[in-house]
Design a protein around this motif. Sequence first.
Motif, PDB file in Angstrom:
ATOM      1  N   ALA A 111      -0.876  -2.008   1.504  1.00 56.38           N
ATOM      2  CA  ALA A 111      -0.070  -0.761   1.280  1.00 56.38           C
ATOM      3  C   ALA A 111      -0.386  -0.099   0.192  1.00 56.38           C
ATOM      4  N   ASN A 112      -0.131   1.304   0.045  1.00 59.87           N
ATOM      5  CA  ASN A 112      -0.261   2.087  -1.127  1.00 59.87           C
ATOM      6  C   ASN A 112       0.363   2.728  -1.804  1.00 59.87           C
ATOM      7  N   PHE A 113       1.574   2.128  -1.870  1.00 63.18           N
ATOM      8  CA  PHE A 113       2.735   3.010  -2.522  1.00 63.18           C
ATOM      9  C   PHE A 113       2.339   3.264  -4.142  1.00 63.18           C
ATOM     10  N   GLU A 154      -5.613   5.680  -5.776  1.00 61.37           N
ATOM     11  CA  GLU A 154      -6.958   6.240  -4.716  1.00 61.37           C
ATOM     12  C   GLU A 154      -6.318   6.761  -3.423  1.00 61.37           C
ATOM     13  N   ALA A 155      -5.495   6.138  -2.943  1.00 68.75           N
ATOM     14  CA  ALA A 155      -4.663   6.667  -1.485  1.00 68.75           C
ATOM     15  C   ALA A 155      -3.520   7.424  -1.589  1.00 68.75           C
ATOM     16  N   GLY A 156      -3.397   7.776  -2.704  1.00 69.38           N
ATOM     17  CA  GLY A 156      -2.298   8.805  -2.895  1.00 69.38           C
ATOM     18  C   GLY A 156      -0.998   8.236  -3.492  1.00 69.38           C
ATOM     19  N   GLY A 157      -1.063   7.068  -3.904  1.00 66.86           N
ATOM     20  CA  GLY A 157       0.290   6.337  -4.366  1.00 66.86           C
ATOM     21  C   GLY A 157       0.428   6.874  -5.700  1.00 66.86           C
ATOM     22  N   ASN A 158       1.874   6.472  -6.055  1.00 68.55           N
ATOM     23  CA  ASN A 158       2.343   6.940  -7.342  1.00 68.55           C
ATOM     24  C   ASN A 158       2.837   5.888  -8.438  1.00 68.55           C
ATOM     25  N   LEU A 169       6.504   6.083  -9.592  1.00 65.67           N
ATOM     26  CA  LEU A 169       7.457   5.660  -8.742  1.00 65.67           C
ATOM     27  C   LEU A 169       8.286   4.442  -9.071  1.00 65.67           C
ATOM     28  N   GLN A 229       1.221  12.751   0.340  1.00 68.61           N
ATOM     29  CA  GLN A 229      -0.038  12.085  -0.267  1.00 68.61           C
ATOM     30  C   GLN A 229      -0.570  11.299   0.924  1.00 68.61           C
ATOM     31  N   MET A 236      -0.659   1.017   8.175  1.00 73.85           N
ATOM     32  CA  MET A 236      -0.076   0.622   6.947  1.00 73.85           C
ATOM     33  C   MET A 236      -0.887   0.987   5.662  1.00 73.85           C
ATOM     34  N   ALA A 295      -0.803   6.424   1.248  1.00 67.10           N
ATOM     35  CA  ALA A 295       0.355   6.311   0.423  1.00 67.10           C
ATOM     36  C   ALA A 295       1.560   6.826   1.701  1.00 67.10           C
ATOM     37  N   SER A 352       2.049   4.265   4.477  1.00 70.20           N
ATOM     38  CA  SER A 352       2.727   3.117   3.776  1.00 70.20           C
ATOM     39  C   SER A 352       4.328   3.465   3.794  1.00 70.20           C
TER      40      SER A 352
END
Lengths: 629, 209
Positions: free
Chosen positions: A226-228, A232-236, A239, B55, B133, B137, B140
């Motif tokens: 997952a990308n939380f 690169e995939a918008g995660g932060n 957070l 995102q 998933m 972001a 997910s």
Amino acid sequence: MAHAHSVKRHKGLMDWLTTVDHKKIAILYLIAGGLFFGIGGIEALLIRVQLAKPMNDFVTAQQFNELITMHGTTMIFLGVMPVIFALMNAVVPLQIGARDVAFPFLNSLGFWTFLFGGLLLNLSWVMGGAPDAGWTSYTPLSSTTYSLTHGVDFYTIGLQIAGLGTLIGGINFLATIITMRAPGMSFMRMPMFTWTSFVTSAMILFAFPAVTVGLVLLSFDRILGANFFNVEAGGNPVLWQHIFWIFGHPEVYILILPAFGVISEVVSTFSRKRLFGYSSMVFATILIAFLGFMVWAHHMFTTGMGPVANALFSIATMLIAVPTGIKIFNWLFTMWGGQIRFTTANLFAAGFIPTFVMGGVTGVMLASAPADYQYHDTYFVVAHFHYVIVGGLVLGLFAGLHYWWPKMFGRVLNEGLGKVEFWTFIIGFHLTFFVQHFLGLIGMQRRVFTYLPNQGFDLMNLISTIGAFLMGVGVIIFLVNVAISFKQPKGVAGDVWEDGRTLEWAIPSPPPEYNFKQTPLVRGIDAFWKEKMAGNTEMTPAEPVGPIHMPSPTILPFVMSVGLFIAGLGFMFTSDDFGNSLLNFLFSNYIITGIGLAITFGSMLLRSLYDDHGWHIEPEEMNDKGVKA
Amino acid sequence: MTTPHAQQASGALPHEPEKATLEGRNKVLGFWLFLGGEAVLFGTLFATFLTLRNQVADGPSASELFSLPITAAATFILLISSLTSVFAIQAMHRGNRTSLARWLGITVVLGLAFLVLEIYEFTEYIVHDDYGMTTSAFSSAFYTLVGFHGAHVLFGILWISILIGQLFKKGLTVVTAPKVYVSAMYWHFIDVVWVFIFTVVYLLGKVVG
């Protein structure tokens, strides 16, 4: 299953695996917590050996990262939390005049899930490497890009399971204190330790689910891709910091409040005086808990939240000094004019007060956001939090253990040895951590595995290491004291300190299985003291003698926790190649995870289908000696 | 309306059997506390979702992805199931076991219908849109929040089904009544969570974008 009035009584190991008695669960918590405390302590000593001299190569940088991560994580989650729960289990039901906790089954479940979570976390040492991203496990350092082993997976899964146990324990104590108080025991008559346990449990309830979510998100990032927190995939990544600290800051008050409770009991008992400012103490406890949820971002001043957020969190943090100051003065005024006896327990309590104040003062210094840019990530911070957690909490726990040891085990700890232990420990403590303030101020960074010579760090680091070993000696003296105490025959006087004020001192040491033969009637604060001052030797009963209903022992909590342990291990290794097609098949298709969850939920089903009717202790089975009320 | 009194007189079952024993009262209180913890759990998941809502990386955005008719139907079904669980508790307070079991059964069926719609929705995204998933972001956060809720619904369906079986085997007693009562509390809770999901995830995503 169990029939009323008769139940299979287990002996030996099975008794401990199946017990739902809060007094035995307290001992289990103490043993397990002591074990993890020992492991965390050894890790601390290894860290200090590495830092004893510049450019040391006692451990590698990677091993050092694993040691600091596991030291922090183990001490917080697996060392001091269970010892707090040990004291809460041993004391709170007795202090409120209850025969048991509200949910004996859950009490047992909470212990076993904590233990198996802790074991899972520590398995990492022998299964490919311990977590190495610090106890805060900040992303992206803890992502699969930078933390290559399964270490952080052990951290996320192990802490989820252990945290579940803590949450269950918190709910249990909240319900126990709300519903199980003896007649006359109003909220404002509850002993201070019960109050702080109550407030701590409430904080656990609202803080632990947050970290559980954080750990789930991190494990999803690492295991399911997952990308939380993946930019690169918008995660932060920020957070994670918010979620971690919105749990993490309340957690430090979860730790310290019970110690405040212990100190309140010990200081008042050994001053032969009622606790000064009881109502303000209750008020301060609740206020600290409330403010404790409002200050998490003071850990993130240098993250870049902007001046407004920094200013607000700075002010909120400084506000906490007010209720804490109220407590400090209340303890001092309790001792003022009292007939003070410096037993070991009271020495630890008296040592707690100035040490904790020092930790509090550096806390206010750190709360100043502009100054924090200078202190951040230096040994000044390390010194600060060890002053509040070791100098505050651990001294408080030692005070509590020496104070309630006779109640838990029916044997006293040797006072002479106890005093040697106190002085060794507290001198070692100040040697270790006092110099670290200055190390931090002159620029030594925390979490570095070594340093160059001739920067002014060398001598202070050596002093710190010597102090750490002295603390180790103090702990060993305590263990020797424990061993010696078990040579004594069991069964000291119920009111062993002779000045006992609260209900636990009105019953034998150790208490019978049913605690109170007759539920006592509470007629004021310090209920037992009040009776003694009225010329009574025991509590006034609130009910006639009758059969006492007891819950049946059960193995299900143990089995449920084993199930979670298996499921956790299975989930962690889903994408590994074992070089064995059967193992690969079992893990990659979540079959191991499924088996583990099936064990856990299957046990839940059994618990639901077969009602526990419990059993009864008849009046003639009760030992008459001094157990009235 | 004389039924409860008649029953009490004959010693059958008190009016609020879930609160007749200390164990029952403890169970209800403990469950309220547990729901407090659950509220923090979902609160943190919502906070995460709101942070990562836009995102989307290279994947589709919420307004491109969602279809309101299906989720609106799911919302309607779940709200009705909350109502039927209220009817179940009312039947329990009347001491009517058959009616209680029937309403619980309808609640379970509605819960299943909700779950089927959710699984259908997820499969559409995963199979047709290749949206999983790992996409972004946002994806997910979406699957985790809505999936956690779905898992709660599944657990509730299994739990209430088992309780229906126990009602037939053990009858409506002061032991089984608190179990039924807390399961209804749980069902209302996951219903309330869904109302927030529908608003924050679907309406906000589709309408505001």
